[in-house]
Every structure is written in C-alpha cells, then in structure tokens.
Design an enzyme around this catalytic site. Structure first.
Site, PDB file in Angstrom:
ATOM      1  N   LYS A  90      67.745 -24.898   1.118  1.00  6.83           N
ATOM      2  CA  LYS A  90      68.355 -23.850   0.298  1.00  6.83           C
ATOM      3  C   LYS A  90      67.258 -22.950  -0.222  1.00  6.83           C
ATOM      4  CE  LYS A  90      72.467 -22.629  -1.247  1.00  6.83           C
ATOM      5  NZ  LYS A  90      73.767 -22.798  -0.580  1.00  6.83           N
TER       6      LYS A  90
HETATM    7  P1  NAD Z   1      79.617 -14.034  -4.586  1.00  5.07           P
HETATM    8  O1  NAD Z   1      78.405 -13.526  -5.242  1.00  5.07           O
HETATM    9  O2  NAD Z   1      80.197 -13.304  -3.431  1.00  5.07           O
HETATM   10  O3  NAD Z   1      80.806 -14.206  -5.637  1.00  5.07           O
HETATM   11  C1  NAD Z   1      80.678 -14.842  -6.867  1.00  5.07           C
HETATM   12  C2  NAD Z   1      81.786 -14.301  -7.762  1.00  5.07           C
HETATM   13  O4  NAD Z   1      81.782 -15.011  -8.986  1.00  5.07           O
HETATM   14  C3  NAD Z   1      81.608 -12.824  -8.084  1.00  5.07           C
HETATM   15  O5  NAD Z   1      82.830 -12.157  -7.927  1.00  5.07           O
HETATM   16  C4  NAD Z   1      81.141 -12.858  -9.532  1.00  5.07           C
HETATM   17  O6  NAD Z   1      81.503 -11.676 -10.246  1.00  5.07           O
HETATM   18  C5  NAD Z   1      81.875 -14.073 -10.037  1.00  5.07           C
HETATM   19  N1  NAD Z   1      81.267 -14.610 -11.263  1.00  5.07           N
HETATM   20  C6  NAD Z   1      79.956 -14.636 -11.615  1.00  5.07           C
HETATM   21  N2  NAD Z   1      79.808 -15.183 -12.821  1.00  5.07           N
HETATM   22  C7  NAD Z   1      81.037 -15.539 -13.229  1.00  5.07           C
HETATM   23  C8  NAD Z   1      81.538 -16.155 -14.393  1.00  5.07           C
HETATM   24  N3  NAD Z   1      80.733 -16.511 -15.382  1.00  5.07           N
HETATM   25  N4  NAD Z   1      82.865 -16.380 -14.475  1.00  5.07           N
HETATM   26  C9  NAD Z   1      83.698 -16.024 -13.481  1.00  5.07           C
HETATM   27  N5  NAD Z   1      83.281 -15.420 -12.357  1.00  5.07           N
HETATM   28  C10 NAD Z   1      81.969 -15.178 -12.238  1.00  5.07           C
HETATM   29  O7  NAD Z   1      79.277 -15.547  -4.203  1.00  5.07           O
HETATM   30  P2  NAD Z   1      79.971 -16.460  -3.117  1.00  5.07           P
HETATM   31  O8  NAD Z   1      79.219 -16.328  -1.855  1.00  5.07           O
HETATM   32  O9  NAD Z   1      81.441 -16.249  -3.145  1.00  5.07           O
HETATM   33  O10 NAD Z   1      79.618 -17.911  -3.690  1.00  5.07           O
HETATM   34  C11 NAD Z   1      80.385 -18.523  -4.723  1.00  5.07           C
HETATM   35  C12 NAD Z   1      80.111 -20.014  -4.696  1.00  5.07           C
HETATM   36  O11 NAD Z   1      80.422 -20.533  -3.403  1.00  5.07           O
HETATM   37  C13 NAD Z   1      78.669 -20.430  -4.977  1.00  5.07           C
HETATM   38  O12 NAD Z   1      78.670 -21.659  -5.652  1.00  5.07           O
HETATM   39  C14 NAD Z   1      78.095 -20.640  -3.587  1.00  5.07           C
HETATM   40  O13 NAD Z   1      76.994 -21.529  -3.572  1.00  5.07           O
HETATM   41  C15 NAD Z   1      79.294 -21.226  -2.885  1.00  5.07           C
HETATM   42  N6  NAD Z   1      79.254 -21.097  -1.429  1.00  5.07           N
HETATM   43  C16 NAD Z   1      79.185 -19.898  -0.812  1.00  5.07           C
HETATM   44  C17 NAD Z   1      79.159 -19.817   0.582  1.00  5.07           C
HETATM   45  C18 NAD Z   1      79.175 -18.510   1.324  1.00  5.07           C
HETATM   46  O14 NAD Z   1      79.334 -18.541   2.558  1.00  5.07           O
HETATM   47  N7  NAD Z   1      79.050 -17.381   0.694  1.00  5.07           N
HETATM   48  C19 NAD Z   1      79.159 -20.992   1.335  1.00  5.07           C
HETATM   49  C20 NAD Z   1      79.223 -22.220   0.679  1.00  5.07           C
HETATM   50  C21 NAD Z   1      79.268 -22.256  -0.708  1.00  5.07           C
END
Ligand code: NAD
Length: 476
Positions: free
Chosen positions: A107
């Site tokens: 990571k």
């Molecule tokens: P992203 O940045 O696209 O979205 C995150 C969202 O959460 C945003 O809309 C943001 O405004 C919102 N947010 C931030 N702080 C917040 C709060 N305090 N309360 C409510 N909402 C809040 O990120 P993502 O890629 O969707 O990732 C989200 C989660 O999923 C993370 O934990 C990441 O590790 C996990 N994840 C992502 C992927 C991927 O392919 N992108 C894969 C596996 C796991």
C-alpha cells in the site's frame, strides 16, 4: 477476549489477525512471518510550486512478498501515516489471497489534501512521488503495482504509468506497472466501477445464502432493502447506484463530509452525486432532510449500512447505537476491533472489508493480465462466438417457421443471444465469479466450525491459510 480501549486501525488489524491465528495450527514461525510488514519506505521530496519549495511525505509499504508483484493502492489524504499504510498493506495481502489474485500485499500513501492543489500542481507532485518510487523498484510491473485508493483515480494512475515509461523506455510491459488507468491509456473497461460493483455482487451472494440472511435477521432479497451509505466517492457511489438501479434497494441515507441526507422514501443517487460534483457537498440538496452531524445517520434504522469512506467510523463510541442488522465494509477498516465485539454480541452481521471491497483488486488483476498480454479481452473470440450462436439461431428460426403459431422465439432473444461478450461483460463476469467463489469459501468456513464466530474471522482463516500454504511450500 474483549477489547477494552479503542484500538487504532493498525491495532484493529492486529487484534483481528491474532483472534484468527489463535484458531489455527500454523507451522512454527509462520504466524510471525505473516504478521509483520516486510518493509516500509518513507520518502520526503520537494516540489517547487506557487513560488516556493513544498516538502511532501509519502510511503510505500510492502507487507508480504510470498507472491510478486505486490499490489495495493496509493492514497492521498492528510491522515496518511506509516501505521495506516502498514495496516492497509496487511489487508491487501489477505484480500488478494481471498480472491485468489496472485499478488502479495502492499500500500502507498501521500500526506496531502488533493483538494488544496490545482490539477497541474497535483500532476507535478504525483510525477515526483512516482519517480521516487520507480527508482527504487517500488513501482514495477513485476515487483510492485499500485492502483487508485482514496483521493486518487484514473488521472493519477495515468501520470504514474507515464512517469514509469519515461524512466524505462525499453520495458515492453511498462503499462502493467500500475492499474486503474483510463481505458484509453492502457486501462480496462469496468475498473472504475469495480469496487462498488464488487460490493453489489457481494451482497447478491450474501442474499443467496438463506442461513446467513437469517443470521442477520433479514429475509428476502435486496429488493426494497433500506440502505444507508457513508461516502459517495468512487466506491460508495457505484455501490449505491447499482443497488438502486439494478436490485431495487432504497437508498435512504447518504453521509458525506459536510453532513448527511436522509429520506425514508429513498434518495436519487445519480442526482445527489451531480449535486456533490456541482456544489462540493450534500448541503442544500432538496428532497431530503439535512443533518449537519453526518455521523448520526449511521445510527438510523436501516437494513444495510455501507460505510464507504474512512476507517474507524464505527467504534466503541457508537457501536451500541448502530441499528443496521447487516454492515458491509466497503471502506477499509470502518469498524474498529472494539466495535466489532460489541456488534457481534448484538447479532449484527458484518461482511468484512477484506472481502467486501476486493472487487477493485480483482479487476486490477484483470487489467495487469491484459497489459502483459497486450490484447483486449474478447478480441479473438467475440465474433467467432457470435458466428456459433448464429448457427443455433438459424435452426431456431427454422423451428419457428415450422411450428407456426404454436411457438415463437421471445422477441429480444435473438439480439441478446447473438451478441458475443465484449471486454466489459467479460470483466463483470470474472468479477462476479470471483466474488461468489470467495463468499462461498468464507461462508462455509463460518458454518463449518463452532469457534469461527463471524464472517471476518472466517475470511482471515481462509486468507491466512492460503498465505501460510504459500510460505510453507516455498520454505520461506
Ligand atoms: P474517494 O476519495 O473516491 O471517496 C471517498 C468519499 O468519502 C468522498 O466522497 C469523500 O467526500 C467522502 N468522505 C471523506 N470524509 C468523509 C467523512 N468524514 N464523512 C463522510 N464522507 C466522507 O475514495 P474511494 O476510492 O471511494 O475509497 C473509499 C474507501 O474504499 C477507502 O477506505 C478505500 O481504501 C476503500 N477502497 C477503495 C478502492 C478503490 O478501488 N477505489 C478499493 C478498495 C477499497
């Protein structure tokens, strides 16, 4: 053993790992080898921006190299630190093992708030960060392959791939150095939606297991289920959208950074997303009650809670008040180990992160294979498949003529059946199969032993068992 004080994300992963290995009979020394993070590289680099030098801190952690390349996203957030990156790297090891993606876990992260910088500035910062990692082989198609995570997406992956290729002009597999690239720059159809799509497939498979559905005190299918989602970013948006549009679920709550929207009759995910893109948050959105304190909506009555933003949002402080009987961890680490204990005692079923959000790495695996094979999936077979289907359709048409009014083909059958699968259909099919197979493995582990008390422990047991098998076979 009950957790007494609120553990950090890293401690939570350790506690959950320990609880699982206590039930296993691993060869001596293997437990410690799997537990530890192999290495973490910290880099501090300067970029001249806005007339002065800015210093940034980034990390790339490698948890396990029992299989290479190692795989794991790069996160852009101010909260990024070594502990967080190492916990996420460990989860990647287990996630890859669970979905049988042939990778070790890794990571990366950069301490930055991407919203504070212009696009051209972010490009400079990303390219410099990538340069620092590439020159140490911490980005490399055969050794370490990043992907998007919170705060990064296709755009950053395209910059990273381009930086690698400029530094390795004769590497014919250069595009495979990173996944999650745009489709026109070496990416694959369906990667952007993959993690949210995987959450949908995970829930569908859960609802195909009546025993598990009953354990959560639920019944029926996803149709009509009330869903609350936290974070309408990449993962949360796609999960909520597909559940609403394709499975008939009702999205009654959406929690974002600036508060939450609640409407028991259902929110239109697409419209809320458009609003966020236009206004920077959910505030002011019509057709819903607005809660300034977003976290409170986590505690609203619903059937399925989807935390898809940050870690630690369901903790010892609010776990008792969480009413959802089913939580699917779309984000990494949204439930602390302390909350996990409380929720289990209440009978809440948790579909764990290691499995629930593995759709991203699964499709990343397909992208990496596509890059190495230098050919789009389906390109060789599609028309041949169509031609074979055509033969059957012709025979059916003959039958249709022969039987007259007694029988005829269903109107859409011909068009649907004739169409050979393109890349997107193949990716979705591979993802669906992966999510189903992995769920079946963890669900049967859960039910096969009395001491396996939940799906998370089951997932750890399956994953650790596979990693241990790999270490043992290699004598590492
Ligand atoms: P992203 O940045 O696209 O979205 C995150 C969202 O959460 C945003 O809309 C943001 O405004 C919102 N947010 C931030 N702080 C917040 C709060 N305090 N309360 C409510 N909402 C809040 O990120 P993502 O890629 O969707 O990732 C989200 C989660 O999923 C993370 O934990 C990441 O590790 C996990 N994840 C992502 C992927 C991927 O392919 N992108 C894969 C596996 C796991």
């Amino acid at each position: 053993m009950a957790v007494i004080k609120e553990p950090s994300f890293r401690e939570s992963v350790d506690i959950m790992f320990n609880q699982a290995v206590a039930l296993m009979d691993l060869p001596p020394g293997i437990e410690e080898k799997i537990r530890v993070c192999n290495s973490t590289y910290t880099v501090r680099f300067g970029v001249r921006l806005r007339g002065q030098m800015h210093t940034f801190t980034g990390y790339r952690s490698v948890h396990s190299e029992h299989m290479e390349p190692v795989k794991g996203g790069i996160r852009y957030a101010l909260a990024v630190d070594q502990d967080e990156v190492e916990a996420l790297a460990a989860l990647m090891t287990f996630k890859c093992a669970l979905v049988e993606a042939p990778f070790g876990g890794s990571k990366g992260g950069l301490c930055i708030d991407p919203r504070q910088w212009e696009e051209h500035e972010l490009e400079q910062i990303t390219r410099r960060f990538a340069f620092e990692l590439v020159k140490r082989d911490l980005i490399n198609p055969s050794q370490n392959v990043p992907a998007p995570d919170m705060g990064t997406g296709e755009r950053e992956m395209a910059w990273i791939a381009d930086t690698y290729r400029r530094m390795n002009t004769t590497d014919i597999n250069g595009n495979a150095c990173v996944t999650g690239k745009p489709a026109h720059a070496g990416g694959i159809q369906g990667r952007v939606e993959a993690t949210g799509r995987g959450v949908q497939y995970a829930l569908r498979e859960f609802f195909r297991h009546p025993e598990d559905v009953k354990a959560a005190n639920l019944s029926g299918t996803l149709d009509g289920k009330r869903v609350i989602v936290q974070g309408l970013g990449n993962v949360g948006y796609h999960a909520a959208k597909f559940l609403q549009e394709e499975d008939g679920s009702r999205i009654i709550g959406i929690i974002e950074r600036d508060g939450a929207l609640y409407n028991p009759d259902g929110l239109n995910v697409e419209k809320v997303r458009e609003w966020i893109v236009k206004h920077g948050g959910v505030s002011g959105y019509p057709d819903a009650t607005h809660h300034a304190e977003g976290g409170a909506v986590l505690e609203e009555e619903c059937d399925i809670l989807i935390p898809a933003a940050l870690e630690g949002v369901i903790n010892m402080g609010n776990a008792e008040r969480i009413k959802a009987p089913l939580i699917i961890e779309a984000a990494n680490g949204p439930v602390t180990a302390g909350a996990d204990d409380i929720l289990r005692k209440k009978g809440t079923v948790i579909i764990p992160d290691m499995y629930a959000n593995a759709g991203g790495v699964t499709v990343s695996y397909f992208e990496w294979v596509k890059n190495l094979s230098h050919i789009r999936f389906g390109r060789m077979q599609r028309r041949q498949e169509e031609a074979r289907h055509e033969l059957i359709v012709k025979e059916l048409e003959r039958l249709d003529d022969f039987l007259g009014d007694k029988w005829s083909m269903t109107p859409d059958f011909k068009a649907q059946y004739l169409r050979g699968a393109g890349e997107l259909e193949l990716v979705r099919s591979g993802l669906d199969d992966t999510m189903r197979t992995a769920y079946q493995a963890i669900s049967s582990m859960w039910h096969s032993r009395d001491d396996v008390r939940d799906l998370r422990t089951a997932a750890y047991l399956v994953a650790i068992g596979r990693v241990a098998g790999s270490y043992t076979a290699k004598g590492l």
